[in-house]
Design a protein around this motif. Structure first.
Motif, PDB file in Angstrom:
ATOM      1  N   THR A  21       0.803  -1.213   0.000  1.00 42.32           N
ATOM      2  CA  THR A  21       0.000   0.000   0.000  1.00 42.32           C
ATOM      3  C   THR A  21       0.839   1.267   0.000  1.00 42.32           C
ATOM      4  O   THR A  21       0.297   2.348  -0.099  1.00 42.32           O
ATOM      5  N   GLN A  31      -6.100  -0.187  -1.941  1.00 43.71           N
ATOM      6  CA  GLN A  31      -6.512  -0.942  -0.768  1.00 43.71           C
ATOM      7  C   GLN A  31      -8.032  -0.927  -0.643  1.00 43.71           C
ATOM      8  O   GLN A  31      -8.656   0.116  -0.777  1.00 43.71           O
ATOM      9  N   THR A  33     -11.526  -1.218   1.410  1.00 39.39           N
ATOM     10  CA  THR A  33     -11.918  -0.874   2.774  1.00 39.39           C
ATOM     11  C   THR A  33     -13.354  -1.265   3.126  1.00 39.39           C
ATOM     12  O   THR A  33     -13.813  -0.948   4.217  1.00 39.39           O
ATOM     13  N   THR A  34     -14.065  -1.949   2.217  1.00 39.76           N
ATOM     14  CA  THR A  34     -15.416  -2.420   2.531  1.00 39.76           C
ATOM     15  C   THR A  34     -15.577  -3.875   2.098  1.00 39.76           C
ATOM     16  O   THR A  34     -14.897  -4.334   1.177  1.00 39.76           O
ATOM     17  N   VAL A  47      -6.572  -5.592   1.868  1.00 36.55           N
ATOM     18  CA  VAL A  47      -7.795  -5.066   2.473  1.00 36.55           C
ATOM     19  C   VAL A  47      -7.523  -4.608   3.899  1.00 36.55           C
ATOM     20  O   VAL A  47      -6.687  -5.176   4.599  1.00 36.55           O
ATOM     21  N   VAL A  48      -8.248  -3.577   4.302  1.00 40.63           N
ATOM     22  CA  VAL A  48      -8.320  -3.153   5.697  1.00 40.63           C
ATOM     23  C   VAL A  48      -9.790  -2.881   5.958  1.00 40.63           C
ATOM     24  O   VAL A  48     -10.370  -1.963   5.382  1.00 40.63           O
ATOM     25  N   LEU A  49     -10.403  -3.716   6.780  1.00 45.34           N
ATOM     26  CA  LEU A  49     -11.838  -3.634   7.033  1.00 45.34           C
ATOM     27  C   LEU A  49     -12.111  -3.369   8.502  1.00 45.34           C
ATOM     28  O   LEU A  49     -11.383  -3.855   9.374  1.00 45.34           O
ATOM     29  N   GLN A  50     -13.182  -2.633   8.770  1.00 42.98           N
ATOM     30  CA  GLN A  50     -13.603  -2.387  10.141  1.00 42.98           C
ATOM     31  C   GLN A  50     -15.054  -2.835  10.271  1.00 42.98           C
ATOM     32  O   GLN A  50     -15.893  -2.467   9.459  1.00 42.98           O
ATOM     33  N   ASP A  66     -19.631  -5.708   7.881  1.00 46.11           N
ATOM     34  CA  ASP A  66     -19.560  -4.260   8.034  1.00 46.11           C
ATOM     35  C   ASP A  66     -20.853  -3.700   7.460  1.00 46.11           C
ATOM     36  O   ASP A  66     -21.780  -4.457   7.162  1.00 46.11           O
ATOM     37  N   LYS A  92     -10.699  -4.158  13.620  1.00 40.12           N
ATOM     38  CA  LYS A  92     -10.072  -3.761  12.358  1.00 40.12           C
ATOM     39  C   LYS A  92      -9.215  -4.933  11.908  1.00 40.12           C
ATOM     40  O   LYS A  92      -8.384  -5.418  12.677  1.00 40.12           O
ATOM     41  N   SER A  94      -6.686  -6.556   8.799  1.00 39.68           N
ATOM     42  CA  SER A  94      -5.857  -6.294   7.628  1.00 39.68           C
ATOM     43  C   SER A  94      -5.475  -7.641   7.038  1.00 39.68           C
ATOM     44  O   SER A  94      -5.195  -8.585   7.774  1.00 39.68           O
TER      45      SER A  94
END
Length: 115
Positions: A21, A31, A33-34, A47-50, A66, A92, A94
């Motif tokens: 990244t 990247q 994020t969803t 990916v980075v998801l919350q 999410d 979170k 990754s």
């Protein structure tokens, strides 16, 4: 023991997802994020998801959600933090998309509880 703990804290910084990244020029991989974007992403996309881990499906396979949807995530035992995480806790994660012919999931490389 202190060296081992320090090494565990530094490993995510040197993971391939973190390194991938940092480049933003032509040909850079963006990247995700969803969950919705992860479901459409190519194999090995970072990916980075919350969101929340809502259910354990198998040994190291969990359902993650999410606001955009749900996806299965594979979390190796060594990636779990020391504190307990409930289905309502916000986390979170990754990692990268693991895509095959019939399914998509996230191979989690780092997981942290969001406070």
């Amino acid at each position: 023991m202190k060296r081992f703990t320090l090494a565990l804290l530094l490993v995510p910084l040197f993971s391939t997802a973190a390194l991938a990244t940092s480049y933003t020029g032509p040909g850079a991989v963006t990247q995700v994020t969803t969950v919705a974007a992860a479901l459409d992403a190519a194999d090995d996309t970072p990916v980075v998801l919350q969101g929340q881990i809502v259910k354990r499906l198998q040994d190291e396979l969990y359902e993650f959600k999410d606001a955009s949807g749900t996806i299965n995530v594979e979390i190796d035992d060594e990636h779990w933090p020391a504190q307990a995480i409930s289905e309502t806790a916000v986390v979170k994660i990754s990692g990268e998309v693991d895509r095959d012919l019939t399914s998509r999931e996230i191979d989690v490389e780092h997981l942290e509880l969001v406070k």
